[in-house]
Write a protein that holds these residues in place. Structure first.
Motif, PDB file in Angstrom:
ATOM      1  N   GLU A 142      -6.717  -7.603  -7.536  1.00 48.40           N
ATOM      2  CA  GLU A 142      -7.684  -6.641  -7.023  1.00 48.40           C
ATOM      3  C   GLU A 142      -8.280  -5.845  -8.183  1.00 48.40           C
ATOM      4  O   GLU A 142      -7.586  -5.528  -9.138  1.00 48.40           O
ATOM      5  N   ASN A 143      -9.565  -5.505  -8.069  1.00 51.60           N
ATOM      6  CA  ASN A 143     -10.251  -4.712  -9.095  1.00 51.60           C
ATOM      7  C   ASN A 143     -10.300  -3.240  -8.690  1.00 51.60           C
ATOM      8  O   ASN A 143     -10.624  -2.916  -7.545  1.00 51.60           O
ATOM      9  N   TYR A 144     -10.002  -2.382  -9.662  1.00 48.94           N
ATOM     10  CA  TYR A 144     -10.025  -0.940  -9.466  1.00 48.94           C
ATOM     11  C   TYR A 144     -10.795  -0.299 -10.604  1.00 48.94           C
ATOM     12  O   TYR A 144     -10.987  -0.889 -11.656  1.00 48.94           O
TER      13      TYR A 144
ATOM     14  N   GLY B 131     -13.243   7.532  -2.335  1.00 47.25           N
ATOM     15  CA  GLY B 131     -13.974   6.299  -2.083  1.00 47.25           C
ATOM     16  C   GLY B 131     -15.029   6.391  -0.997  1.00 47.25           C
ATOM     17  O   GLY B 131     -15.677   5.399  -0.676  1.00 47.25           O
TER      18      GLY B 131
ATOM     19  N   GLY C 180     -11.124   1.533  -5.461  1.00 49.23           N
ATOM     20  CA  GLY C 180     -11.674   0.186  -5.509  1.00 49.23           C
ATOM     21  C   GLY C 180     -12.932   0.145  -6.353  1.00 49.23           C
ATOM     22  O   GLY C 180     -13.744   1.065  -6.310  1.00 49.23           O
ATOM     23  N   ASP C 181     -13.096  -0.935  -7.121  1.00 49.96           N
ATOM     24  CA  ASP C 181     -14.206  -1.040  -8.080  1.00 49.96           C
ATOM     25  C   ASP C 181     -15.393  -1.811  -7.517  1.00 49.96           C
ATOM     26  O   ASP C 181     -15.970  -2.653  -8.180  1.00 49.96           O
ATOM     27  N   ARG C 182     -15.790  -1.528  -6.303  1.00 47.98           N
ATOM     28  CA  ARG C 182     -16.953  -2.194  -5.727  1.00 47.98           C
ATOM     29  C   ARG C 182     -17.756  -1.226  -4.892  1.00 47.98           C
ATOM     30  O   ARG C 182     -17.225  -0.514  -4.049  1.00 47.98           O
TER      31      ARG C 182
ATOM     32  N   LYS D 142       0.837  -1.191   0.000  1.00 50.53           N
ATOM     33  CA  LYS D 142       0.000   0.000   0.000  1.00 50.53           C
ATOM     34  C   LYS D 142       0.874   1.244   0.000  1.00 50.53           C
ATOM     35  O   LYS D 142       2.011   1.222   0.422  1.00 50.53           O
TER      36      LYS D 142
ATOM     37  N   ARG E 289      -7.458  -4.386 -13.399  1.00 49.67           N
ATOM     38  CA  ARG E 289      -7.156  -5.407 -12.396  1.00 49.67           C
ATOM     39  C   ARG E 289      -5.665  -5.374 -12.134  1.00 49.67           C
ATOM     40  O   ARG E 289      -4.864  -5.371 -13.063  1.00 49.67           O
TER      41      ARG E 289
ATOM     42  N   SER F  72     -19.990  -3.395  -9.638  1.00 45.98           N
ATOM     43  CA  SER F  72     -18.806  -2.754 -10.198  1.00 45.98           C
ATOM     44  C   SER F  72     -19.104  -1.287 -10.487  1.00 45.98           C
ATOM     45  O   SER F  72     -20.013  -0.962 -11.255  1.00 45.98           O
TER      46      SER F  72
ATOM     47  N   THR G 270     -20.051  -0.468  -1.865  1.00 40.93           N
ATOM     48  CA  THR G 270     -20.133  -1.115  -0.557  1.00 40.93           C
ATOM     49  C   THR G 270     -21.518  -1.670  -0.260  1.00 40.93           C
ATOM     50  O   THR G 270     -21.676  -2.506   0.618  1.00 40.93           O
TER      51      THR G 270
END
Length: 91
Positions: free
Chosen positions: A33-35, A82, A49-51, A9, A29, A58, A53
């Motif tokens: 991890e997906n971004y 985020g 981050g590509d999620r 990080k 990716r 996506s 909450t």
């Protein structure tokens, strides 16, 4: 372990050419991890981050509103760091 990646990080990782990122969310990716990448209303690059909450949708399928990205599933809105700043059902 063989095949396992360690992602550090607070380090920079090249994932896309700057000219290839515009005002439409773009999924990438990196190390499992997906971004999502996009440019905000001032043209600044955003990577997060590509999620969502809420339901894990996506964010790359969503759209940009000023400096924020909107989830395509229930419309939650996230600022460029985020943080969820709007939940439409709560209004």
């Amino acid at each position: 372990m063989v095949g396992e990646c360690l992602m550090l990080k607070n380090f920079w990782y090249a994932v896309e050419f700057s000219a290839a990122v515009g005002d439409q969310p773009q999924p990438v990716r990196l190390m499992g991890e997906n971004y999502v990448l996009y440019r905000d209303g001032q043209g600044q690059m955003v990577a997060m981050g590509d999620r969502c909450t809420h339901r894990g949708a996506s964010l790359a399928g969503g759209w940009i509103e000023g400096n924020c990205i909107r989830c395509p599933y229930h419309g939650w809105r996230y600022d460029s760091d985020g943080t969820c700043i709007e939940i439409p059902a709560d209004q």
